[in-house]
Design an enzyme around this catalytic site. Structure first.
Site, PDB file in Angstrom:
ATOM      1  N   VAL A 131      22.473 -23.272   5.921  1.00  0.00           N
ATOM      2  CA  VAL A 131      24.019 -23.768   6.233  1.00  0.00           C
ATOM      3  C   VAL A 131      24.610 -24.092   4.638  1.00  0.00           C
ATOM      4  O   VAL A 131      24.722 -25.390   4.099  1.00  0.00           O
ATOM      5  CB  VAL A 131      24.044 -25.150   7.016  1.00  0.00           C
ATOM      6  CG1 VAL A 131      25.631 -25.387   7.067  1.00  0.00           C
ATOM      7  CG2 VAL A 131      23.517 -24.916   8.162  1.00  0.00           C
ATOM      8  N   HIS A 132      24.929 -23.001   4.043  1.00  0.00           N
ATOM      9  CA  HIS A 132      25.140 -22.949   2.643  1.00  0.00           C
ATOM     10  C   HIS A 132      26.148 -24.054   2.105  1.00  0.00           C
ATOM     11  O   HIS A 132      25.629 -24.927   1.112  1.00  0.00           O
ATOM     12  CB  HIS A 132      25.662 -21.560   2.260  1.00  0.00           C
ATOM     13  CG  HIS A 132      24.865 -20.573   2.692  1.00  0.00           C
ATOM     14  ND1 HIS A 132      23.705 -19.931   1.989  1.00  0.00           N
ATOM     15  CD2 HIS A 132      24.823 -19.772   3.704  1.00  0.00           C
ATOM     16  CE1 HIS A 132      23.206 -19.197   2.500  1.00  0.00           C
ATOM     17  NE2 HIS A 132      23.877 -18.865   3.627  1.00  0.00           N
ATOM     18  N   ASP A 133      27.080 -24.341   2.756  1.00  0.00           N
ATOM     19  CA  ASP A 133      28.089 -25.081   2.252  1.00  0.00           C
ATOM     20  C   ASP A 133      27.834 -26.463   2.300  1.00  0.00           C
ATOM     21  O   ASP A 133      28.603 -27.224   1.458  1.00  0.00           O
ATOM     22  CB  ASP A 133      29.628 -24.932   2.772  1.00  0.00           C
ATOM     23  CG  ASP A 133      29.997 -23.517   2.600  1.00  0.00           C
ATOM     24  OD1 ASP A 133      29.540 -22.615   1.478  1.00  0.00           O
ATOM     25  OD2 ASP A 133      30.699 -22.840   3.197  1.00  0.00           O
TER      26      ASP A 133
END
Length: 312
Positions: free
Chosen positions: A235-237
């Site tokens: 969940v990069h952000d």
């Protein structure tokens, strides 16, 4: 901490925004601005509005740039779905007002009014932020730092070398990294290793309305990630937002980060300058890893706060 959140809401931007909203004792979101990225500008603005309305917020939402400074926008429907934030059908029943003002002017006016410095968290292409810095250089002293999700030192995800947010608008990214501001980068090198498991995602269905909604979004995102070889969801952000709020849980190092703006195989690549330029920009920071296993726990606690707020 006061923040401006600039984003292109897909599922991972949603988790970042929900985390900020779920920690009002630590974070005050002054506005949410959108930028064309995961999907076109109308869809990502709509997605941001859905989230804010669902969470019963009254934060200004302003629509930013539809595309990059120089290039055509290439959206990521394969990763995020046709809406840019597939996975929770209940969200589309919500509506939220969008400010009439130009996003760059709107953000500048907010910054001018603040007595304390503001942190910018940017989890989409950096078009809005570059224009803000270039158009209103007088607001630079009002910015504490810029925390971005984008780039990758070891590899990319759109090309072998370039990550999507930076590849979409390399020229804007270079403007931001070369500014006098502290720019902290959460790149693929850390975000792909900071994941949420299928079991953790499933556990959200036992929570309240915010947890269930987030679980539905993450379920789609995890399944979508399987086509790219991921079992757990990166969940990069969320990494960028958690760093902005809890930097003590991360390891980060100074780095002179550059962006390749020469058209070719390396276009959009982020890299660390070597040789005589290596130490010229110590205000840039590269996040290396999260030092404690709190990635999901911090999100879950944020969602639980929103759950209580929504049912009361």
């Amino acid at each position: 901490m006061d923040i401006l959140y600039d984003c292109d809401p897909g599922q991972d931007d949603a988790m970042a925004l929900l985390t900020a909203l779920g920690n009002p004792n630590k974070v005050k979101v002054l506005c949410v601005s959108t930028v064309g990225g995961n999907q076109n500008i109308n869809l990502v603005t709509q997605n941001a509005g859905y989230l804010l309305a669902f969470c019963k917020q009254h934060i200004p939402l302003v629509q930013g740039q539809a595309g990059p400074l120089l290039n055509q926008l290439h959206v990521q429907a394969k990763a995020h779905g046709s809406t840019g934030m597939d996975g929770s059908d209940s969200l589309n029943k919500y509506a939220y007002p969008v400010e009439d003002d130009n996003a760059i002017c709107f953000m500048a006016n907010i910054l001018k009014k603040q007595s304390q410095k503001v942190t910018i968290v940017a989890t989409g292409p950096l078009t809005n932020i570059a224009l803000l810095i270039k158009t209103f250089p007088e607001i630079i002293p009002k910015i504490a730092k810029i925390v971005i999700m984008g780039g990758g030192i070891d590899h990319g995800n759109v090309t072998d070398l370039a990550e999507f947010n930076i590849w979409t608008d390399p020229e804007a990214a270079q403007i931001v990294f070369s500014s006098p501001l502290e720019v902290i980068m959460a790149g693929l090198d850390v975000t792909e290793k900071t994941t949420i498991t299928k079991k953790e995602i499933a556990s959200l269905q036992f929570g309240g309305p915010a947890s269930k909604m987030a679980g539905n979004l993450l379920h789609f995102y995890q399944k979508s990630g399987e086509q790219f070889g991921f079992t757990a969801a990166p969940v990069h952000d969320l990494v960028a937002m958690e760093y902005a709020i809890w930097p003590e849980f991360f390891e980060a190092v100074p780095a002179n980060i550059k962006v390749n703006t020469n058209h070719g195989d390396a276009y959009g690549q982020t890299y660390i300058a070597k040789g005589k330029d290596e130490n010229k920009a110590a205000h840039n920071v590269l996040i290396k890893k999260m030092t404690k296993k709190l990635f999901f726990a911090l999100l879950q606690k944020s969602l639980q706060f929103l759950d209580q707020k929504l049912v009361n």
